[in-house]
Motif scaffolding. Structure first.
Motif, PDB file in Angstrom:
ATOM      1  N   ARG A   1     -19.557 -11.562  43.680  1.00 36.43           N
ATOM      2  CA  ARG A   1     -20.630 -10.733  43.114  1.00 36.43           C
ATOM      3  C   ARG A   1     -21.059 -11.255  41.741  1.00 36.43           C
ATOM      4  N   ALA A   2     -20.082 -11.642  40.925  1.00 37.22           N
ATOM      5  CA  ALA A   2     -20.384 -12.125  39.578  1.00 37.22           C
ATOM      6  C   ALA A   2     -21.070 -13.486  39.603  1.00 37.22           C
ATOM      7  N   GLU A   3     -20.637 -14.369  40.515  1.00 35.72           N
ATOM      8  CA  GLU A   3     -21.160 -15.735  40.546  1.00 35.72           C
ATOM      9  C   GLU A   3     -22.437 -15.867  41.368  1.00 35.72           C
ATOM     10  N   GLY A   4     -22.653 -14.939  42.301  1.00 36.05           N
ATOM     11  CA  GLY A   4     -23.861 -14.980  43.109  1.00 36.05           C
ATOM     12  C   GLY A   4     -23.818 -15.964  44.256  1.00 36.05           C
ATOM     13  N   PHE A   5     -22.643 -16.389  44.658  1.00 37.33           N
ATOM     14  CA  PHE A   5     -22.504 -17.268  45.826  1.00 37.33           C
ATOM     15  C   PHE A   5     -21.060 -17.220  46.298  1.00 37.33           C
ATOM     16  N   CYS A   6     -20.818 -17.749  47.506  1.00 32.49           N
ATOM     17  CA  CYS A   6     -19.460 -17.815  48.048  1.00 32.49           C
ATOM     18  C   CYS A   6     -19.239 -19.155  48.722  1.00 32.49           C
ATOM     19  N   THR A   7     -18.181 -19.818  48.345  1.00 27.34           N
ATOM     20  CA  THR A   7     -17.732 -21.012  49.045  1.00 27.34           C
ATOM     21  C   THR A   7     -16.435 -20.668  49.758  1.00 27.34           C
ATOM     22  N   LEU A   8     -16.353 -20.989  51.038  1.00 25.87           N
ATOM     23  CA  LEU A   8     -15.186 -20.628  51.834  1.00 25.87           C
ATOM     24  C   LEU A   8     -14.754 -21.840  52.642  1.00 25.87           C
ATOM     25  N   ILE A   9     -13.476 -22.167  52.570  1.00 22.49           N
ATOM     26  CA  ILE A   9     -12.954 -23.367  53.220  1.00 22.49           C
ATOM     27  C   ILE A   9     -11.769 -23.017  54.115  1.00 22.49           C
ATOM     28  N   SER A  10     -11.878 -23.342  55.383  1.00 28.78           N
ATOM     29  CA  SER A  10     -10.772 -23.254  56.351  1.00 28.78           C
ATOM     30  C   SER A  10     -10.185 -21.856  56.513  1.00 28.78           C
ATOM     31  N   GLU A  11     -10.968 -20.809  56.239  1.00 26.60           N
ATOM     32  CA  GLU A  11     -10.436 -19.450  56.399  1.00 26.60           C
ATOM     33  C   GLU A  11     -10.774 -18.845  57.757  1.00 26.60           C
ATOM     34  N   LEU A  12     -11.924 -19.211  58.304  1.00 29.33           N
ATOM     35  CA  LEU A  12     -12.283 -18.734  59.640  1.00 29.33           C
ATOM     36  C   LEU A  12     -11.752 -19.689  60.703  1.00 29.33           C
ATOM     37  N   VAL A  13     -12.028 -20.981  60.501  1.00 31.41           N
ATOM     38  CA  VAL A  13     -11.520 -22.038  61.377  1.00 31.41           C
ATOM     39  C   VAL A  13     -11.043 -23.171  60.476  1.00 31.41           C
ATOM     40  N   ASP A  14      -9.849 -23.627  60.685  1.00 31.20           N
ATOM     41  CA  ASP A  14      -9.290 -24.696  59.857  1.00 31.20           C
ATOM     42  C   ASP A  14     -10.144 -25.961  59.987  1.00 31.20           C
ATOM     43  N   GLY A  15     -10.511 -26.527  58.843  1.00 33.59           N
ATOM     44  CA  GLY A  15     -11.306 -27.755  58.848  1.00 33.59           C
ATOM     45  C   GLY A  15     -12.798 -27.527  58.748  1.00 33.59           C
ATOM     46  N   PHE A  16     -13.223 -26.267  58.747  1.00 31.58           N
ATOM     47  CA  PHE A  16     -14.641 -25.939  58.617  1.00 31.58           C
ATOM     48  C   PHE A  16     -14.877 -25.216  57.287  1.00 31.58           C
ATOM     49  N   ALA A  17     -16.078 -25.394  56.754  1.00 30.93           N
ATOM     50  CA  ALA A  17     -16.413 -24.796  55.464  1.00 30.93           C
ATOM     51  C   ALA A  17     -17.780 -24.140  55.519  1.00 30.93           C
ATOM     52  N   GLY A  18     -18.017 -23.247  54.560  1.00 24.39           N
ATOM     53  CA  GLY A  18     -19.324 -22.608  54.442  1.00 24.39           C
ATOM     54  C   GLY A  18     -19.614 -22.279  52.995  1.00 24.39           C
TER      55      GLY A  18
END
Length: 267
Positions: free
Chosen positions: A198-215
Motif C-alpha cells: 500500500r505504501a509503495e504502490g506496487f507488488c513484486t512477488l517471486i515463487s510464492e504461487l508457483v516456484d520459479g515464476f514471478a509477477g
C-alpha cells in the motif's frame, strides 16, 4: 497440527437458508421475469409465475413501484429506466477490458511478457483481460482464471487497496496455505506485506504461487482514488532477481497504468 480444508464456522462458503432474505430473493426473481422479454405483468401473473400468493405478489410489485423500478399502468406493471441503475456498476467494470486493451497490447509488446488485469472476488483475484507475447514459453493463464489473492501480485495490490475494515476481515478469515516454500502464509507477515504494498504502490512477488515464476503489479484507481483493479506482468523468473524486475518492468507498468487510469477518471 493437521491441515483442514474446512472454513471457519463464522465464514461459511454457502449461506444457510435462515440467513437469506426470502422477500429479496422473490423481488429479484420478479425482475428476472421481465428479462425474458415480457413488457408488462399483472399481479396474478406474478403470483402464478413466482408461486406466491396474490397478496405477496402485490407487496412485491408495490415495493418495486415505490422505489421507482416499476410503473403501474392499470392492472399491469412495467419496468422503468431506473432498473438500469442496478446493472450500471457491473457493466461499467465490464468495459474495463475493452478500454484497457490497446494499453495492454502496447505494454506486452514493449516488455515481451504476459500482461493481465485482475479484479478481486472474495478471496480470489480473477483475470478479466490478458495479453500474451509471441514468445514460445508462455505463462498459461486464461481470462476468467481464479487464483488465491494472497499469493499473487495482482491479488496483493487489490488487498492492499481495501479499506482497513475490509482488509482486517479478509486477514481474519482467509485460508493461507503454503503453496511453495516461499509463500507467505502467516497472517501477521501478510498484513505487514500488504501495508508495504500500500505504501509503495506496487507488488513484486517471486515463487510464492508457483516456484520459479514471478509477477509485478500496480493498482488501477478510479476517479475517487479507489482501487478497482490491478495491472500486472507475470513471467518465468530465470536468472533475474527482484531488483532487476523492478528496475526494468516497474516504469513501463506504471506508465500503462497511468494511461488506463486517465480513461477511468474521464468516464
Amino acid at each position: 497440527m493437521p491441515r483442514t480444508d474446512t472454513p471457519p464456522a463464522d465464514l461459511p462458503d454457502t449461506p444457510r437458508k435462515e440467513e437469506l432474505l426470502d422477500s429479496l430473493t422473490k423481488g429479484l426473481a420478479l425482475l428476472r421475469l421481465y428479462a425474458s422479454g415480457v413488457e408488462r405483468l399483472t399481479m396474478q401473473e406474478v403470483a402464478d409465475q413466482l408461486d406466491v400468493t396474490r397478496a405477496a405478489a402485490r407487496r412485491l410489485l408495490l415495493t418495486l413501484e415505490h422505489n421507482g423500478y416499476l410503473a403501474q399502468e392499470g392492472r399491469q406493471f412495467a419496468l422503468t429506466p431506473k432498473v438500469m441503475d442496478l446493472g450500471y456498476a457491473y457493466f461499467a467494470s465490464m468495459n474495463l477490458p475493452q478500454l484497457a486493451r490497446p494499453y495492454l497490447q502496447a505494454l506486452c509488446a514493449e516488455v515481451n511478457e504476459s500482461c493481465s488485469i485482475g479484479m478481486l472476488d472474495r478471496d480470489s483475484v480473477v483475470l478479466v483481460a490478458r495479453e500474451e507475447p509471441s514468445q514460445m514459453l508462455r505463462v498459461d493463464m486464461a481470462i476468467g482464471r481464479r487464483m488465491p489473492a494472497y499469493a499473487h501480485s495482482l491479488g496483493r495490490v487489490l488487498l492492499a487497496g481495501l479499506d482497513d475494515g475490509a482488509r482486517a476481515t479478509y486477514l481474519a478469515g482467509a485460508e493461507l496455505r503454503k503453496l511453495t516454500p516461499f509463500t507467505i502464509s502467516s497472517r501477521p507477515a501478510l498484513a505487514r506485506k500488504l501495508e508495504q504494498v500500500r505504501a509503495e504502490g506496487f507488488c513484486t512477488l517471486i515463487s510464492e504461487l508457483v516456484d520459479g515464476f514471478a509477477g509485478i503489479s500496480v493498482p488501477l484507481r478510479d476517479q475517487d482514488g479507489k482501487t478497482v483493479a490491478g495491472l500486472g506482468l507475470s513471467m518465468v523468473l530465470g536468472s533475474r532477481d527482484q531488483a532487476y524486475l523492478e528496475r526494468h518492468y516497474l516504469p513501463p507498468l506504471r506508465r500503462a497504468a497511468a494511461s488506463i487510469e486517465a480513461i477511468l477518471k474521464a468516464r
